[in-house]
Design a protein around this motif. Structure first.
Motif, short mmCIF file in Angstrom:
data_model
loop_
_atom_site.label_atom_id
_atom_site.label_comp_id
_atom_site.label_asym_id
_atom_site.label_seq_id
_atom_site.Cartn_x
_atom_site.Cartn_y
_atom_site.Cartn_z
N HIS A 1 -1.98 -3.43 7.19
CA HIS A 1 -0.56 -3.94 6.57
C HIS A 1 0.08 -2.40 6.31
O HIS A 1 0.06 -2.06 5.13
CB HIS A 1 -0.85 -4.58 5.28
N HIS B 1 2.44 -2.42 3.43
CA HIS B 1 1.95 -3.13 1.98
C HIS B 1 2.28 -2.68 0.85
O HIS B 1 2.16 -1.46 0.56
CB HIS B 1 0.57 -3.47 2.16
N SER C 1 -4.99 -9.70 0.34
CA SER C 1 -3.59 -8.76 0.57
C SER C 1 -2.79 -9.48 1.60
O SER C 1 -1.65 -9.38 1.68
CB SER C 1 -3.88 -7.50 1.17
#
Length: 202
Positions: free
Chosen positions: A191, A194, A157
């Motif tokens: 994150h 994200h 990721s």
């Protein structure tokens, strides 16, 4: 066979089956990671692979190094560099990426990744808040283990490279609700913005 040029020499990844056959000689836990872990979860090939990633726990590193006695093995101790990994040397904590080839004049054949653990618990090396039992970290596949796809996607990721996006697209339909929730929760920690988070909730 895909050939990739690097500052430390070319990559010509060994076939996954050859690496798995070698690793069967290791008496400690290990697992297929990287793009192949995702592909095995999907159940069919959908892209080329430039390398083969094998992971194991840092605490088992010496058993791995002894298995590779006679191979040319280098560790990335300082980011952006490689240096030989001597037999029976315990690598420093910052080293987790290892390149392996048959001899110094040959291409790199596969990569080793060292994972962190505390007892029976796996620890994500980029954020120690993210943990899970080692017993649920991998999935058995034809007599060997592969990294659970939601955990591999967490590693992928960070960069959002085209191949990581392709892996996310390919494996998303086969993720269970539980796997989606785990990854979405882990991304919320590391994150928060994200783009995968919303798609995991759909």
């Amino acid at each position: 066979m895909m050939r990739i040029e690097t500052p430390w020499g070319p990559w010509e990844a060994a076939p996954l089956g050859e690496v798995v056959a070698l690793m069967r000689g290791l008496a400690v836990p290990w697992w297929v990671a990287g793009g192949y872990a995702i592909e095995l979860a999907v159940g069919h090939a959908y892209r080329e692979h430039g390398d083969v990633d094998i992971a194991l726990l840092r605490r088992d590193q010496l058993a791995m190094r002894r298995l590779l006695d006679g191979w040319d093995v280098h560790a990335a101790v300082v980011p952006g560099t490689l240096r030989p990994w001597a037999l029976d040397e315990v690598l420093p904590e910052q080293a987790h990426d290892i390149w392996v080839r048959e001899h110094p004049d040959g291409p790199w054949r596969f990569q080793l990744m060292l994972d962190e653990a505390d007892g029976a618990e796996w620890i994500y090396r980029r954020d120690a808040q993210i943990r899970r039992p080692l017993a649920g970290l991998t999935v058995e596949e034809d007599g060997f283990h592969r990294l659970a796809p939601e955990v591999q996607l967490l590693y992928k990721s960070r960069g959002l490279r085209p191949k990581d996006e392709a892996d996310f697209e390919a494996v998303l339909p086969v993720l269970s609700d539980e796997q989606r929730r785990w990854l979405e929760g882990a991304l919320a920690i590391e994150h928060p913005t994200h783009p995968w988070r919303e798609r995991l909730r759909q």
